[in-house]
Write a protein that holds these residues in place. Structure first.
Motif, mmCIF file in Angstrom:
data_model
loop_
_atom_site.group_PDB
_atom_site.id
_atom_site.type_symbol
_atom_site.label_atom_id
_atom_site.label_comp_id
_atom_site.label_asym_id
_atom_site.label_seq_id
_atom_site.Cartn_x
_atom_site.Cartn_y
_atom_site.Cartn_z
ATOM 1 N N TYR A 1 0.846 -1.194 0.000
ATOM 2 C CA TYR A 1 0.000 0.000 0.000
ATOM 3 C C TYR A 1 0.886 1.249 0.000
ATOM 4 C CZ TYR A 1 -3.716 -3.245 1.288
ATOM 5 O OH TYR A 1 -4.611 -4.285 1.305
ATOM 6 N N VAL A 2 0.539 2.185 -0.870
ATOM 7 C CA VAL A 2 1.267 3.449 -0.984
ATOM 8 C C VAL A 2 0.324 4.574 -0.583
ATOM 9 C CG1 VAL A 2 2.536 5.004 -2.517
ATOM 10 C CG2 VAL A 2 2.652 2.509 -2.874
ATOM 11 N N VAL B 1 -4.630 6.154 -1.597
ATOM 12 C CA VAL B 1 -3.770 4.979 -1.419
ATOM 13 C C VAL B 1 -3.735 4.197 -2.722
ATOM 14 C CG1 VAL B 1 -3.391 2.840 -0.152
ATOM 15 C CG2 VAL B 1 -4.313 4.839 1.036
ATOM 16 N N ILE B 2 -2.530 3.879 -3.161
ATOM 17 C CA ILE B 2 -2.339 3.055 -4.352
ATOM 18 C C ILE B 2 -2.085 1.627 -3.898
ATOM 19 C CG2 ILE B 2 -0.963 2.739 -6.451
ATOM 20 C CD1 ILE B 2 -0.087 5.754 -5.972
ATOM 21 N N HIS B 3 -2.845 0.689 -4.456
ATOM 22 C CA HIS B 3 -2.734 -0.723 -4.099
ATOM 23 C C HIS B 3 -1.904 -1.427 -5.166
ATOM 24 C CE1 HIS B 3 -6.595 -0.459 -1.531
ATOM 25 N NE2 HIS B 3 -6.383 0.737 -2.056
ATOM 26 N N VAL B 4 -0.767 -1.974 -4.769
ATOM 27 C CA VAL B 4 0.141 -2.622 -5.717
ATOM 28 C C VAL B 4 0.253 -4.098 -5.357
ATOM 29 C CG1 VAL B 4 2.414 -2.540 -6.812
ATOM 30 C CG2 VAL B 4 1.421 -0.449 -5.849
ATOM 31 N N ASP B 5 -0.086 -4.962 -6.275
ATOM 32 C CA ASP B 5 -0.070 -6.407 -6.017
ATOM 33 C C ASP B 5 1.320 -6.974 -6.288
ATOM 34 O OD1 ASP B 5 -2.723 -6.498 -5.260
ATOM 35 O OD2 ASP B 5 -3.443 -6.945 -7.278
ATOM 36 N N THR B 6 2.175 -6.900 -5.277
ATOM 37 C CA THR B 6 3.528 -7.416 -5.431
ATOM 38 C C THR B 6 4.094 -7.792 -4.067
ATOM 39 O OG1 THR B 6 5.660 -6.995 -6.506
ATOM 40 C CG2 THR B 6 4.710 -5.178 -5.235
ATOM 41 N N GLU B 7 5.277 -8.373 -4.071
ATOM 42 C CA GLU B 7 5.877 -8.883 -2.850
ATOM 43 C C GLU B 7 6.582 -7.781 -2.055
ATOM 44 O OE1 GLU B 7 5.316 -11.933 -1.923
ATOM 45 O OE2 GLU B 7 4.242 -12.359 -3.777
ATOM 46 N N GLU B 8 6.796 -8.063 -0.764
ATOM 47 C CA GLU B 8 7.370 -7.074 0.150
ATOM 48 C C GLU B 8 8.763 -6.636 -0.272
ATOM 49 O OE1 GLU B 8 7.845 -6.340 4.959
ATOM 50 O OE2 GLU B 8 7.448 -8.361 4.205
ATOM 51 N N GLU B 9 9.488 -7.477 -0.960
ATOM 52 C CA GLU B 9 10.864 -7.143 -1.350
ATOM 53 C C GLU B 9 10.929 -5.902 -2.251
ATOM 54 O OE1 GLU B 9 11.943 -9.999 -4.985
ATOM 55 O OE2 GLU B 9 10.965 -11.052 -3.320
ATOM 56 N N HIS B 10 9.792 -5.530 -2.839
ATOM 57 C CA HIS B 10 9.772 -4.371 -3.738
ATOM 58 C C HIS B 10 9.382 -3.075 -3.028
ATOM 59 C CE1 HIS B 10 10.332 -7.041 -7.121
ATOM 60 N NE2 HIS B 10 9.271 -7.731 -6.780
ATOM 61 N N ALA B 11 9.105 -3.137 -1.740
ATOM 62 C CA ALA B 11 8.591 -1.966 -1.023
ATOM 63 C C ALA B 11 9.569 -0.787 -1.065
ATOM 64 C CB ALA B 11 8.261 -2.332 0.427
ATOM 65 N N ALA C 1 3.844 7.223 2.740
ATOM 66 C CA ALA C 1 4.021 6.016 3.548
ATOM 67 C C ALA C 1 3.843 4.802 2.648
ATOM 68 C CB ALA C 1 3.018 5.969 4.690
ATOM 69 N N VAL C 2 4.734 3.851 2.779
ATOM 70 C CA VAL C 2 4.672 2.628 1.976
ATOM 71 C C VAL C 2 4.828 1.432 2.900
ATOM 72 C CG1 VAL C 2 5.758 1.266 0.157
ATOM 73 C CG2 VAL C 2 5.569 3.750 -0.100
#
Length: 233
Positions: A4-5, A59-69, A93-94
Motif C-alpha cells: 500500500y502506498v 492509497v495506491i494498491h500494488v499487487d507485489t511482494e514485500e521485497e519491492h517496497a 508512507a509505503v
C-alpha cells in the motif's frame, strides 16, 4: 500480497489535487508493477487541521511482494519531489500488508473523527517498520499517509478513484459494461442487487465504487425507474 502506498496533502488550490496526482503516480508504478487500484479516504474536517480542499488521502494498491517496497518508496518519492507544490505538506508512507498492524488500522479510523498528530504517525511507522517520510512543507502530510494505509488495508472505507477500466466508461452505462470493467456488484442502499439497466452518474464522470469486504461495489439510488450512482466516502 499487496503493498500500500499512502499519500496525503500533495497540493494547494492551484495543483491537480491528491486524487489525480495519485492516479499519475499509479501510472508510473504500473510500468514496473501490477497496480490493482487507487482508493480515496476521507479524513476529519476541522479548523485545527491544515488541508487544501477536502482533507482526504489516497492509497495506491500494488499487487507485489514485500521485497519491492523500498524500490516503490523511492520511485514514488522521486515523483512527489519532482512535482512539489509550494504551500503543500506532502507525506508518503509505503507498507506491505504484513506490516500494517492493528494500531495503524485504529489510527486510520481515528483520523476520520479526531485531530491527530504527526508524532503518533511517526511512532507508528517506527514501531511497525514501515517507510514514512515528509516530502516537504510542515510535515503534516504524514498523518494522512499513515491513516490511509490503515483504512485501505482494513477495507470497507472510501471509494475507488481507479479500478479496472472504469475510468474509460463515462456517461450513462449499461450494468453489463460496469461489471465487465472491474465492478463486482451493484446494489441499492437497501440491499437490492441491480443486474440490468442503465447507470447514470453526475456529469460525464466515471462512477466511483467502494471497497466492501474485498469486493468492488457500486451503490445506486433508483428514482422513478432511473438508476443514479451514489458517491460514498
Amino acid at each position: 500480497m499487496t503493498i500500500y502506498v499512502g499519500i496525503d496533502d500533495t497540493g494547494n488550490s492551484e495543483s491537480v489535487g491528491t486524487g489525480k496526482f495519485a492516479r499519475i503516480i499509479a501510472g508510473e508504478l504500473s510500468k514496473d508493477y501490477p497496480v490493482y487500484g487507487v482508493t480515496r479516504h476521507q479524513f476529519y474536517v476541522h479548523h485545527d487541521i491544515n488541508f487544501s480542499l477536502h482533507n482526504f488521502g489516497a492509497v495506491i494498491h500494488v499487487d507485489t511482494e514485500e521485497e519491492h517496497a523500498c524500490d516503490i518508496f523511492e520511485l514514488v518519492k522521486e515523483v512527489m519531489q519532482d512535482n512539489f507544490n509550494d504551500g503543500s505538506n506532502p507525506g508518503l508512507a509505503v507498507a506491505h500488508e504484513n506490516r500494517i498492524s492493528p494500531a495503524i488500522v485504529a489510527y486510520g479510523k481515528d483520523a476520520k473523527e479526531e485531530v491527530l498528530t504527526s508524532k503518533r504517525a511517526k511512532n507508528l511507522a517506527v514501531n511497525s517498520n514501515i517507510r514514512l517520510e515528509s516530502i516537504g512543507g510542515n510535515g503534516s502530510g504524514v498523518i494522512g499517509a499513515v491513516a490511509g494505509l490503515g483504512l485501505a488495508y482494513a477495507g470497507n472505507d472510501g471509494r475507488f478513484l481507479q479500478i479496472g477500466r472504469i475510468r474509460k466508461l463515462k456517461g450513462p452505462q449499461p450494468v453489463e459494461n460496469l461489471i465487465g470493467a472491474g465492478i463486482d456488484g451493484i446494489f441499492t442502499p437497501d440491499g437490492r442487487s441491480i443486474t440490468k439497466g442503465i447507470i447514470f452518474n453526475e456529469g460525464d464522470k466515471p462512477v466511483k465504487p467502494c471497497p466492501i469486504n474485498g469486493k468492488v461495489i457500486l451503490f445506486v439510488n433508483e428514482e422513478n425507474g432511473v438508476l443514479n450512482a451514489v458517491t460514498r466516502d
